[in-house]
Design a protein around this motif. Structure first.
Motif, PDB file in Angstrom:
ATOM      1  N   ARG A   1      16.636  -9.796  -2.276  1.00 42.89           N
ATOM      2  CA  ARG A   1      16.408  -8.512  -1.604  1.00 42.89           C
ATOM      3  C   ARG A   1      15.789  -7.481  -2.543  1.00 42.89           C
ATOM      4  N   ASN A   2      16.303  -7.373  -3.768  1.00 44.12           N
ATOM      5  CA  ASN A   2      15.761  -6.385  -4.698  1.00 44.12           C
ATOM      6  C   ASN A   2      14.323  -6.702  -5.086  1.00 44.12           C
ATOM      7  N   ASP A   3      14.036  -7.988  -5.319  1.00 43.16           N
ATOM      8  CA  ASP A   3      12.666  -8.381  -5.681  1.00 43.16           C
ATOM      9  C   ASP A   3      11.693  -8.046  -4.550  1.00 43.16           C
ATOM     10  N   ILE A   4      12.105  -8.315  -3.316  1.00 40.83           N
ATOM     11  CA  ILE A   4      11.246  -8.018  -2.171  1.00 40.83           C
ATOM     12  C   ILE A   4      11.026  -6.521  -2.048  1.00 40.83           C
ATOM     13  N   ARG A   5      12.084  -5.749  -2.225  1.00 38.30           N
ATOM     14  CA  ARG A   5      11.944  -4.293  -2.126  1.00 38.30           C
ATOM     15  C   ARG A   5      10.947  -3.765  -3.163  1.00 38.30           C
ATOM     16  N   HIS A   6      11.098  -4.228  -4.407  1.00 42.07           N
ATOM     17  CA  HIS A   6      10.175  -3.773  -5.456  1.00 42.07           C
ATOM     18  C   HIS A   6       8.733  -4.183  -5.152  1.00 42.07           C
ATOM     19  N   ARG A   7       8.554  -5.383  -4.618  1.00 39.37           N
ATOM     20  CA  ARG A   7       7.201  -5.857  -4.314  1.00 39.37           C
ATOM     21  C   ARG A   7       6.582  -5.028  -3.183  1.00 39.37           C
ATOM     22  N   LEU A   8       7.375  -4.722  -2.172  1.00 41.32           N
ATOM     23  CA  LEU A   8       6.864  -3.919  -1.057  1.00 41.32           C
ATOM     24  C   LEU A   8       6.532  -2.497  -1.500  1.00 41.32           C
ATOM     25  N   VAL A   9       7.395  -1.909  -2.317  1.00 38.64           N
ATOM     26  CA  VAL A   9       7.125  -0.554  -2.815  1.00 38.64           C
ATOM     27  C   VAL A   9       5.839  -0.534  -3.616  1.00 38.64           C
ATOM     28  N   SER A  10       5.641  -1.557  -4.458  1.00 34.11           N
ATOM     29  CA  SER A  10       4.415  -1.635  -5.243  1.00 34.11           C
ATOM     30  C   SER A  10       3.189  -1.842  -4.358  1.00 34.11           C
ATOM     31  N   PHE A  11       3.322  -2.720  -3.356  1.00 31.78           N
ATOM     32  CA  PHE A  11       2.207  -3.034  -2.470  1.00 31.78           C
ATOM     33  C   PHE A  11       1.767  -1.816  -1.677  1.00 31.78           C
TER      34      PHE A  11
END
Length: 207
Positions: free
Chosen positions: A194-204
Protein backbone atom coordinates in the motif's frame (compact mmCIF):
# COMPACT_ATOMS: atom_id res chain seq x y z
CA UNK A 1 -8.57 17.35 -9.48
CA UNK A 2 -8.41 13.55 -9.56
CA UNK A 3 -11.34 11.20 -10.13
CA UNK A 4 -11.04 7.95 -8.16
CA UNK A 5 -13.17 4.96 -9.24
CA UNK A 6 -13.19 1.97 -6.92
CA UNK A 7 -13.38 -1.76 -7.55
CA UNK A 8 -16.31 -4.10 -7.15
CA UNK A 9 -17.25 -4.62 -3.51
CA UNK A 10 -14.95 -1.92 -2.17
CA UNK A 11 -15.84 -0.56 1.25
CA UNK A 12 -15.81 3.25 1.66
CA UNK A 13 -12.41 3.06 3.34
CA UNK A 14 -10.99 0.80 0.64
CA UNK A 15 -12.31 3.12 -2.08
CA UNK A 16 -10.31 6.01 -0.59
CA UNK A 17 -6.97 4.18 -0.49
CA UNK A 18 -5.77 5.26 -3.99
CA UNK A 19 -6.67 8.88 -3.19
CA UNK A 20 -4.39 9.06 -0.16
CA UNK A 21 -1.75 11.76 -0.52
CA UNK A 22 -2.63 12.78 -4.06
CA UNK A 23 -2.19 16.49 -4.80
CA UNK A 24 -5.19 18.75 -5.28
CA UNK A 25 -8.86 17.83 -4.97
CA UNK A 26 -9.87 14.16 -5.03
CA UNK A 27 -13.34 13.02 -6.04
CA UNK A 28 -13.95 9.46 -4.84
CA UNK A 29 -17.08 8.11 -6.52
CA UNK A 30 -19.42 5.63 -4.85
CA UNK A 31 -20.99 3.30 -7.36
CA UNK A 32 -24.51 1.92 -6.78
CA UNK A 33 -24.83 -0.92 -4.27
CA UNK A 34 -21.73 0.32 -2.45
CA UNK A 35 -21.44 2.22 0.81
CA UNK A 36 -24.43 4.47 1.42
CA UNK A 37 -25.42 4.56 -2.27
CA UNK A 38 -28.78 3.05 -3.33
CA UNK A 39 -28.85 -0.39 -4.91
CA UNK A 40 -28.07 -0.52 -8.61
CA UNK A 41 -31.06 -0.46 -10.97
CA UNK A 42 -31.68 -3.58 -13.09
CA UNK A 43 -29.10 -4.00 -15.85
CA UNK A 44 -26.73 -1.38 -14.44
CA UNK A 45 -23.57 -3.49 -14.41
CA UNK A 46 -22.15 -2.65 -17.81
CA UNK A 47 -18.79 -0.96 -18.44
CA UNK A 48 -20.47 1.57 -20.72
CA UNK A 49 -23.01 2.55 -18.08
CA UNK A 50 -20.34 2.93 -15.42
CA UNK A 51 -18.14 4.92 -17.82
CA UNK A 52 -21.04 7.29 -18.45
CA UNK A 53 -21.38 7.83 -14.70
CA UNK A 54 -17.66 8.58 -14.38
CA UNK A 55 -17.89 10.99 -17.30
CA UNK A 56 -20.09 13.29 -15.19
CA UNK A 57 -16.98 14.24 -13.18
CA UNK A 58 -14.74 16.79 -14.91
CA UNK A 59 -11.15 16.06 -13.87
CA UNK A 60 -7.81 15.98 -15.72
CA UNK A 61 -6.54 13.01 -13.70
CA UNK A 62 -8.15 9.68 -12.84
CA UNK A 63 -7.45 6.50 -10.89
CA UNK A 64 -9.42 3.30 -11.43
CA UNK A 65 -9.21 0.03 -9.51
CA UNK A 66 -10.37 -3.23 -11.13
CA UNK A 67 -13.96 -2.48 -12.18
CA UNK A 68 -13.20 1.24 -12.07
CA UNK A 69 -10.14 0.67 -14.26
CA UNK A 70 -12.25 -1.09 -16.89
CA UNK A 71 -14.77 1.73 -16.92
CA UNK A 72 -11.99 4.30 -17.35
CA UNK A 73 -10.56 2.31 -20.27
CA UNK A 74 -14.01 2.39 -21.89
CA UNK A 75 -14.26 6.14 -21.28
CA UNK A 76 -10.82 6.79 -22.79
CA UNK A 77 -11.72 4.75 -25.87
CA UNK A 78 -14.69 7.09 -26.41
CA UNK A 79 -12.91 10.32 -25.41
CA UNK A 80 -9.18 9.86 -26.17
CA UNK A 81 -8.19 13.35 -25.01
CA UNK A 82 -10.31 13.53 -21.87
CA UNK A 83 -7.50 13.02 -19.32
CA UNK A 84 -3.85 14.03 -19.06
CA UNK A 85 -2.84 11.26 -16.62
CA UNK A 86 -4.57 8.04 -15.60
CA UNK A 87 -3.55 5.22 -13.28
CA UNK A 88 -5.19 1.82 -13.74
CA UNK A 89 -4.78 -0.51 -10.76
CA UNK A 90 -5.43 -4.24 -11.06
CA UNK A 91 -7.28 -4.20 -14.39
CA UNK A 92 -9.41 -7.33 -14.72
CA UNK A 93 -10.41 -7.14 -18.38
CA UNK A 94 -9.42 -5.43 -21.63
CA UNK A 95 -10.74 -6.77 -24.95
CA UNK A 96 -11.20 -10.42 -23.97
CA UNK A 97 -14.15 -11.37 -21.73
CA UNK A 98 -13.25 -12.04 -18.14
CA UNK A 99 -13.99 -15.45 -16.73
CA UNK A 100 -16.99 -16.00 -14.52
CA UNK A 101 -16.41 -15.33 -10.84
CA UNK A 102 -18.42 -15.67 -7.68
CA UNK A 103 -18.86 -13.38 -4.72
CA UNK A 104 -17.39 -16.16 -2.60
CA UNK A 105 -14.16 -15.91 -4.61
CA UNK A 106 -13.98 -12.18 -3.92
CA UNK A 107 -14.66 -12.85 -0.26
CA UNK A 108 -12.01 -15.58 -0.01
CA UNK A 109 -9.37 -13.23 -1.43
CA UNK A 110 -10.05 -10.60 1.21
CA UNK A 111 -7.19 -10.24 3.68
CA UNK A 112 -6.58 -7.83 6.52
CA UNK A 113 -7.86 -7.10 10.02
CA UNK A 114 -11.03 -8.99 11.03
CA UNK A 115 -13.11 -5.79 11.04
CA UNK A 116 -12.07 -4.99 7.47
CA UNK A 117 -12.78 -8.55 6.31
CA UNK A 118 -16.25 -8.41 7.86
CA UNK A 119 -16.99 -5.05 6.20
CA UNK A 120 -15.88 -6.34 2.83
CA UNK A 121 -17.99 -9.49 3.07
CA UNK A 122 -21.02 -7.46 4.09
CA UNK A 123 -20.48 -5.13 1.10
CA UNK A 124 -20.35 -8.09 -1.30
CA UNK A 125 -23.82 -9.26 -0.31
CA UNK A 126 -25.38 -6.46 -2.37
CA UNK A 127 -23.59 -7.40 -5.58
CA UNK A 128 -25.13 -10.63 -6.82
CA UNK A 129 -26.37 -8.89 -9.97
CA UNK A 130 -22.88 -7.58 -10.73
CA UNK A 131 -21.35 -11.04 -10.42
CA UNK A 132 -23.97 -12.34 -12.85
CA UNK A 133 -23.70 -9.54 -15.43
CA UNK A 134 -20.00 -8.64 -15.63
CA UNK A 135 -18.50 -11.99 -16.79
CA UNK A 136 -18.47 -12.11 -20.57
CA UNK A 137 -18.12 -8.34 -20.91
CA UNK A 138 -15.08 -6.42 -22.14
CA UNK A 139 -13.78 -2.98 -21.26
CA UNK A 140 -13.30 -2.19 -24.95
CA UNK A 141 -14.27 -4.24 -27.98
CA UNK A 142 -11.11 -3.39 -29.92
CA UNK A 143 -7.92 -2.54 -28.05
CA UNK A 144 -6.54 -0.75 -31.11
CA UNK A 145 -8.98 2.09 -30.35
CA UNK A 146 -6.73 2.99 -27.43
CA UNK A 147 -3.95 3.85 -29.87
CA UNK A 148 -5.56 7.27 -30.25
CA UNK A 149 -5.24 8.04 -26.53
CA UNK A 150 -2.60 10.68 -25.80
CA UNK A 151 -2.89 10.24 -22.03
CA UNK A 152 0.01 9.10 -19.86
CA UNK A 153 -1.23 5.84 -18.37
CA UNK A 154 0.32 3.98 -15.43
CA UNK A 155 -0.86 0.37 -15.12
CA UNK A 156 -0.23 -1.39 -11.81
CA UNK A 157 -0.72 -5.14 -11.94
CA UNK A 158 -0.43 -8.05 -9.52
CA UNK A 159 1.39 -11.36 -9.80
CA UNK A 160 -0.67 -14.32 -8.67
CA UNK A 161 -4.09 -12.69 -8.42
CA UNK A 162 -6.55 -15.02 -10.20
CA UNK A 163 -9.17 -12.29 -10.67
CA UNK A 164 -6.71 -9.71 -12.01
CA UNK A 165 -4.29 -11.63 -14.27
CA UNK A 166 -0.92 -10.07 -14.98
CA UNK A 167 -1.53 -10.80 -18.66
CA UNK A 168 -4.39 -8.27 -18.62
CA UNK A 169 -2.16 -5.66 -16.97
CA UNK A 170 0.53 -6.23 -19.60
CA UNK A 171 -1.96 -6.03 -22.48
CA UNK A 172 -3.55 -2.89 -21.05
CA UNK A 173 -0.25 -1.05 -20.69
CA UNK A 174 0.81 -2.12 -24.20
CA UNK A 175 -2.44 -0.84 -25.73
CA UNK A 176 -1.70 2.78 -24.82
CA UNK A 177 0.95 4.76 -26.73
CA UNK A 178 2.14 6.26 -23.44
CA UNK A 179 1.43 3.29 -21.20
CA UNK A 180 3.77 2.25 -18.39
CA UNK A 181 3.56 -1.08 -16.57
CA UNK A 182 4.45 -1.80 -12.95
CA UNK A 183 3.94 -5.43 -11.92
CA UNK A 184 4.03 -6.07 -8.18
CA UNK A 185 5.08 -9.53 -7.02
CA UNK A 186 2.09 -10.05 -4.76
CA UNK A 187 -1.47 -11.37 -5.21
CA UNK A 188 -2.79 -8.58 -2.94
CA UNK A 189 -0.63 -5.49 -3.60
CA UNK A 190 -3.27 -3.06 -2.29
CA UNK A 191 -2.62 -4.65 1.11
CA UNK A 192 1.01 -5.75 0.99
CA UNK A 193 2.40 -2.78 -0.96
CA UNK A 194 0.00 0.00 0.00
CA UNK A 195 2.73 2.50 0.89
CA UNK A 196 4.72 1.78 -2.28
CA UNK A 197 1.61 2.26 -4.42
CA UNK A 198 0.75 5.51 -2.66
CA UNK A 199 4.24 6.91 -3.22
CA UNK A 200 4.18 5.86 -6.88
CA UNK A 201 0.79 7.48 -7.48
CA UNK A 202 1.82 10.71 -5.74
CA UNK A 203 4.95 10.84 -7.90
CA UNK A 204 3.03 10.02 -11.09
CA UNK A 205 0.32 12.62 -10.64
CA UNK A 206 2.75 15.16 -9.27
CA UNK A 207 4.63 15.03 -12.55
Amino acid sequence: MTLVAHGLGATPGEARIPASGLPGTRVVVTLPSHGAAPDAPPGYWDYGTIAADLATVEAPHAVGVSLGAGALVRLMSLEPDRFSRVALLLPAVLDEPRAAFTLQQLSDLTVGPPIYVAERREALRRLEAAAAQLPGQVAVSDASLLGAVSTEVLVIGAVGDPLHPESVAKATAAAFPYGELWLIDSPSPMITHRNDIRHRLVSFFGG
